[in-house]
Scaffold this motif. Structure first.
Motif, PDB file in Angstrom:
ATOM      1  N   VAL A  39       0.854  -1.177   0.000  1.00 21.99           N
ATOM      2  CA  VAL A  39       0.000   0.000   0.000  1.00 21.99           C
ATOM      3  C   VAL A  39       0.893   1.231   0.000  1.00 21.99           C
ATOM      4  CG1 VAL A  39      -1.829   1.260   1.178  1.00 21.99           C
ATOM      5  CG2 VAL A  39      -1.753  -1.233   1.302  1.00 21.99           C
ATOM      6  N   THR A  40       0.601   2.171  -0.894  1.00 25.38           N
ATOM      7  CA  THR A  40       1.311   3.444  -0.900  1.00 25.38           C
ATOM      8  C   THR A  40       0.314   4.570  -0.661  1.00 25.38           C
ATOM      9  OG1 THR A  40       1.068   3.718  -3.300  1.00 25.38           O
ATOM     10  CG2 THR A  40       3.041   2.581  -2.511  1.00 25.38           C
ATOM     11  N   ALA A  41       0.788   5.667  -0.111  1.00 21.62           N
ATOM     12  CA  ALA A  41      -0.071   6.825   0.158  1.00 21.62           C
ATOM     13  C   ALA A  41       0.654   8.091  -0.252  1.00 21.62           C
ATOM     14  CB  ALA A  41      -0.442   6.878   1.638  1.00 21.62           C
ATOM     15  N   SER A  75      -4.511   6.790  -1.780  1.00 19.45           N
ATOM     16  CA  SER A  75      -3.824   5.537  -1.487  1.00 19.45           C
ATOM     17  C   SER A  75      -3.942   4.630  -2.705  1.00 19.45           C
ATOM     18  CB  SER A  75      -4.436   4.843  -0.262  1.00 19.45           C
ATOM     19  OG  SER A  75      -5.740   4.371  -0.547  1.00 19.45           O
ATOM     20  N   LEU A  85       0.222   5.503   7.269  1.00 24.99           N
ATOM     21  CA  LEU A  85      -0.396   4.180   7.155  1.00 24.99           C
ATOM     22  C   LEU A  85      -0.230   3.430   8.455  1.00 24.99           C
ATOM     23  CD1 LEU A  85       0.930   3.237   3.616  1.00 24.99           C
ATOM     24  CD2 LEU A  85      -1.478   3.577   4.196  1.00 24.99           C
ATOM     25  N   SER A  86      -1.184   2.589   8.767  1.00 27.98           N
ATOM     26  CA  SER A  86      -1.049   1.741   9.942  1.00 27.98           C
ATOM     27  C   SER A  86       0.041   0.716   9.681  1.00 27.98           C
ATOM     28  CB  SER A  86      -2.371   1.035  10.252  1.00 27.98           C
ATOM     29  OG  SER A  86      -2.762   0.224   9.155  1.00 27.98           O
ATOM     30  N   GLY A 124      -0.713  -1.877   7.149  1.00 28.05           N
ATOM     31  CA  GLY A 124      -1.048  -1.401   5.812  1.00 28.05           C
ATOM     32  C   GLY A 124      -2.522  -1.373   5.490  1.00 28.05           C
ATOM     33  N   THR A 181      -4.991   0.473   6.940  1.00 23.92           N
ATOM     34  CA  THR A 181      -5.705   1.721   7.205  1.00 23.92           C
ATOM     35  C   THR A 181      -4.764   2.896   6.990  1.00 23.92           C
ATOM     36  OG1 THR A 181      -6.771   0.480   8.972  1.00 23.92           O
ATOM     37  CG2 THR A 181      -7.288   2.803   8.820  1.00 23.92           C
ATOM     38  N   MET A 182      -5.334   4.031   6.572  1.00 25.84           N
ATOM     39  CA  MET A 182      -4.543   5.243   6.425  1.00 25.84           C
ATOM     40  C   MET A 182      -5.235   6.395   7.144  1.00 25.84           C
ATOM     41  SD  MET A 182      -5.255   6.467   2.484  1.00 25.84           S
ATOM     42  CE  MET A 182      -4.354   7.983   2.714  1.00 25.84           C
ATOM     43  N   ALA A 242      -7.470   1.648   3.610  1.00 31.02           N
ATOM     44  CA  ALA A 242      -6.494   1.922   2.555  1.00 31.02           C
ATOM     45  C   ALA A 242      -6.823   1.202   1.262  1.00 31.02           C
ATOM     46  CB  ALA A 242      -5.098   1.517   3.027  1.00 31.02           C
ATOM     47  N   TYR A 246     -10.654   2.825   0.330  1.00 34.19           N
ATOM     48  CA  TYR A 246     -10.689   4.258   0.593  1.00 34.19           C
ATOM     49  C   TYR A 246     -11.987   4.698   1.260  1.00 34.19           C
ATOM     50  CZ  TYR A 246      -8.374   8.750   0.137  1.00 34.19           C
ATOM     51  OH  TYR A 246      -7.707   9.915   0.407  1.00 34.19           O
TER      52      TYR A 246
END
Length: 946
Positions: free
Chosen positions: A320-322, A329, A354-355, A358, A360-361, A378, A381
């Motif tokens: 996951v990227t944000a 995300s 990010l948690s 991965g 949750t953001m 995440a 969304y």
């Protein structure tokens, strides 16, 4: 390191204790325990032992300085310029002491703690050890040359001669100095080398008379000139590559210097390989560079990807990227590098996190009227919660599963024209997101992070104090930290949890900076290592062993992976951003790096060596290759017994695992088709391809050693009672049996069988000069027996089995400080002498017996036997146990002393292909002209020019 002990028989009890103490510290001794009256033969043995020793310890006592034998030993040691160390066991009058000893520093074993005196002795022995070992090797070789009437074939040549001449030039400033014999030996070796060159040139001159030979001579000279030019260029490029690689980043104008080093080393290796030569220097430098150059697993994103500000592994298959610029995300599938989830908000975000898992953001959205801090799933969304009382938020931390959110606020007081001190509040989020309530307020904290198991919160308090809170205590409203690491980590940076939540890593201190790793549950520090001052910690791997640091260099950054357990750097990657974000995978050796618009997922090695370690294998005890070099067969041991694993080497994927049950002995056939196992008297032969039993046999007594012929058509075993048994055919039919004249040598590889012969290396009964080592052979099927002496073990000074070729035709013998002696077992003649300075070596021949791998501790040296030339130096992360060449000679595998399996590529073209698979681009034309010269530009990797 070997030590000759000269003593009086009246001091035998002390010498036995001394001998035991020296051996316990890993040294070897030569002691004549029986005191037989001196004869010519006996004195020759004594003199040979003194020559082979690297130090002579003389036990001083009133009896030893009056002993005629001790004085003769002292006289010979002095004549050979051996390092003398007087040991005082019983007091002597200095005036009665032989002058050769009186002028030296004495080590007193009288009235002093024995261990303390022993350490003084060993320290004296180890002083300038490389010089002393070279002195000993040259003394042994020069003595043999003198004894054999200065036989020209025993003279030094090539690299050995150059090294000896360099050694001789250092002699006036060294102790012990070179002997007259050594000096004469080196000078005569140079004279012979010059004479050989003169004769060669004379022969060429004569050949010029023949007109038909002119063209041939010209071609030969041009070929030789090209060969020498390639060798010279290779040496220069290898030296440049090593210097560039080791230049500190702050002193380098090229942040991609590891890429450049690998390219130059690969070019050096390519040039000598093209003319049929080897370069151990280029090979070593290239391996060292490749060991720190990670493999690219996958690249995620493209030029349209928003800048990445946070990333996390979502299990092993997704990342996951944000992005705060896009307030978005993205979920990436690592198998196909495609996005499979995520979303984008309508408002801009100031920060995004990010948690740890991965899933949750959280974002800080200053323009949103419903609250600055929003928590989203995440992957989809979908909004999970919005914290209304979060205006003026400057930082946020998110627990796994979004169970807790820590919000740090910093409010501006216009009437006071200042900000209030930062205040932190821990919020608890209900399952549906509606139940959002404050649990506890904390004092000013910085850089908060939650552990992946959701049990702890870590942050920096006042004065950079690293603090850890228990989420259980915080949930009860307890604001006091559960643990402080301020005393152990002063001037700390942001604490970081490992992905498994069990460890916390903290960078701390300055000049030099350090990184410590603690177990969270009990606060015990498990690792501590120094790091360059300009770098700082950015990620920690599961288990806390691997750490990632970053150092800025202009507009780029250098990310390093450190092994905290072995205290070394194991990988580095150059990224085109000054603020990369990283994350280690939950399992395995992978690191993701977010750099600008995209993510690189890299695989890195597991230790400080240059081998490729195979994941998922533990407790390995035996290895073998398939006949096509494509698969590696590994036997592992656990509480449940043995298991056979078949792995495809191209991707290290396991094909199948077959339980084997219990066994006392195992042996792979060289063609990789079969595995023999012995348990007590029961013998099984397994078909590796299917994992099924091919045949079985029962031995008359308990099996003590096994050997399979290369094609698995015949099986030999030595049983209790020193009896040789032979079976053959598809059903393991008993073929022959014979008594061993003496016990089989205990070293692995002392038994071999081929279609025509069986070879066994045996030990004779102990005599005053040790245990004789003998070679026994039987022809098949007649079982005609022959025996030959191959050496004697003088307390470790002389012959000891190092390895036996698969067909039994060649035997490698540990010849003490002289190196490795390779003997043809058919003719009984020595065919090579390899100048390997290691101790406690063990060896493995390649399938064709052309190459010999010699392991000493964590170093493996590979030799071309007939050319007596070292072709590779392999560095292992651990001590090396058993070795195995692949039948085609492409690979060498090893079982490490921790049960891991290491793998090396051996062929230069494979190493170059490996380099091309990791390099992002070919060397630039500017660097080509700078380092290679004016010759035409040739890119190392054609596929990188497309």
């Amino acid at each position: 390191m070997s030590i000759f002990i000269s003593y009086s028989r009246l001091d035998t009890d002390f010498v036995r204790r001394l001998h035991a103490g020296i051996v316990a510290h890993g040294r070897e001794t030569w002691v004549d325990w029986e005191g037989i009256p001196p004869t010519a033969d006996w004195m020759r043995e004594i003199h040979a032992a003194i020559d082979a020793a690297e130090a002579v310890a003389f036990v001083l006592s009133p009896d030893s300085i009056r002993s005629a034998v001790c004085l003769r030993e002292l006289e010979h040691a002095s004549a050979q310029n051996k390092r003398l160390i007087p040991l005082v066991f019983r007091a002597v009058e200095p005036g009665e002491t032989p002058p050769a000893l009186a002028r030296l520093n004495w080590v007193f074993f009288t009235g002093k703690d024995f261990e303390e005196a022993l350490h003084i002795l060993l320290a004296a022995v180890d002083t300038d050890l490389d010089w002393v070992q070279a002195h000993t090797r040259l003394l042994v070789r020069s003595t043999e040359w003198e004894r054999k009437a200065r036989e020209p074939s025993l003279a030094l040549r090539g690299a050995d001669l150059k090294a000896a001449e360099q050694w001789l030039t250092e002699g006036p400033n060294k102790s012990p100095p070179p002997t007259e014999l050594q000096t004469r030996y080196i000078l005569e070796s140079r004279r012979q080398a010059v004479r050989r060159r003169y004769l060669l040139l004379s022969g060429v001159s004569a050949a010029l008379i023949v007109a038909a030979a002119l063209g041939t001579l010209f071609l030969l000279q041009r070929e030789e000139s090209g060969r020498q030019e390639a060798i010279a260029m290779s040496r220069r490029l290898a030296a440049l590559a090593e210097r560039i690689r080791d230049t500190p980043l702050e002193y380098s104008d090229d942040p991609s210097r590891l890429h450049l080093s690998v390219q130059l080393a690969a070019e050096a290796l390519r040039r000598v390989d093209a003319v049929g030569e080897h370069s151990v220097e280029a090979d070593r430098v290239l391996r060292a560079g490749l060991a720190r150059l990670p493999e690219r697993v996958v690249h995620l994103g493209d030029d349209q990807t928003p800048p990445i500000d946070a990333l996390a592994f979502l299990g092993e298959a997704h990342i996951v990227t944000a992005s705060k610029a896009a307030s978005a995300s993205t979920v990436w599938n690592l198998d196909d590098a495609q996005s499979v989830g995520g979303g984008k908000a309508e408002t801009d975000a100031r920060e995004v996190v990010l948690s740890p898992d991965g899933g949750t953001m959280a974002t800080i959205e200053p323009k949103h009227a419903g609250g600055w801090v929003a928590v989203r799933d995440a992957r989809s969304y979908a909004l999970k919660a919005r914290i209304k009382d979060s205006a003026d938020a400057v930082a946020v931390a998110l627990a796994p599963g979004a169970a807790h959110v820590l919000v740090i606020r910093e409010q501006w007081r216009p009437e006071q024209n200042r900000y209030e001190p930062p205040a932190a509040t821990l919020w608890q989020l209900g399952p549906d997101g509606d139940d959002v309530r404050a649990l506890v307020k904390l004092p000013s904290v910085f850089g908060p992070v939650f552990s992946a198991d959701g049990r702890y919160l870590a942050a920096l308090g006042e004065d950079d104090e690293p603090l850890i809170w228990s989420l259980e205590g915080l949930s009860k409203g307890e604001a006091s930290p559960w643990r402080s690491l301020a005393a152990e980590a002063p001037q700390a940076g942001q604490p970081l949890f490992s992905p498994d939540g069990r460890h916390v890593a903290i960078g701390y201190g300055w000049s030099p900076g350090r990184i410590g790793v603690w177990t969270v549950s009990d606060g015990s520090r498990i690792h501590d290592l120094a790091v360059p001052d300009a770098s700082y910690l950015i990620a920690v791997a599961p288990g806390g062993r691997y750490l990632a640091t970053v150092m800025q260099h202009g507009s780029a950054s250098l990310v390093r992976v450190l092994d905290a357990e072995q205290q070394c750097e194991i990988a580095q990657a150059l990224v085109d951003t000054t603020s990369p974000v990283t994350a280690f995978a939950p399992a395995g050796r992978r690191l993701s790096i977010g750099a600008g618009k995209g993510v690189e997922v890299l695989a890195f090695p597991s230790g400080c060596g240059d081998e490729r370690q195979l994941d998922g294998l533990a407790g390995a005890v035996a290895i073998g290759f398939s006949g096509d070099d494509e698969q590696l067969n590994v036997v592992t041991q656990s509480a449940e017994g043995f298991t056979l694993h078949r792995l495809v080497l191209s991707d290290a994927q396991s094909l199948v695992s077959t339980p084997l049950g219990s066994a006392d002995h195992l042996h792979f056939s060289e063609d990789g088709s079969a595995l023999a196992l012995a348990s007590g008297t029961r013998i099984r032969l397994l078909e590796i391809a299917t994992g099924t039993e091919r045949a079985r046999a029962i031995a008359p007594e308990v099996v003590q050693a096994l050997a399979l012929s290369p094609d698995a058509g015949r099986l030999a075993a030595v049983t209790r009672g020193d009896r040789l048994q032979i079976w053959g055919g598809a059903s393991l039919q008993a073929l022959a049996s014979a008594p061993l004249p003496e016990p089989l040598d205990a070293n692995i590889g002392s038994l071999a069988i081929e279609p025509q012969r069986v070879i066994a290396v045996t030990r004779g009964k102990a005599t005053r000069i040790g245990e004789p080592l003998n070679l026994q052979s039987w022809t098949l099927p007649a079982m005609a027996h022959a025996s030959a002496r191959i050496g004697q073990d003088r307390s470790g000074f002389a012959a000891d089995v190092c390895g036996l070729s698969v067909d039994g035709a060649r035997l490698a013998i540990n010849a003490g400080v002289s190196g490795i002696r390779v003997r043809n077992t058919v003719s009984g003649e020595d065919i090579a002498m390899l100048d390997d300075p290691g101790r406690q070596r063990h060896c493995r021949f390649s399938a064709d017996a052309r190459h010999l791998a010699v392991a000493t501790g964590g170093m493996v040296r590979v030799w071309d036997v007939m050319r007596q030339q070292e072709v590779a130096q392999l560095k292992a992360s651990r001590g090396v146990g058993s070795l195995a060449f692949s039948p085609g000679g492409r690979y060498l595998a090893a079982v490490m002393d921790n049960g891991a399996v290491g793998l090396w590529l051996l062929r230069p073209r494979d190493l170059i292909e490996d380099a091309c698979a990791r390099l992002p681009e070919n060397i630039s034309r500017g660097n080509w002209e700078r380092y290679v010269g004016s010759m035409p530009y040739v890119g190392l990797c054609p596929e990188l020019d497309r």
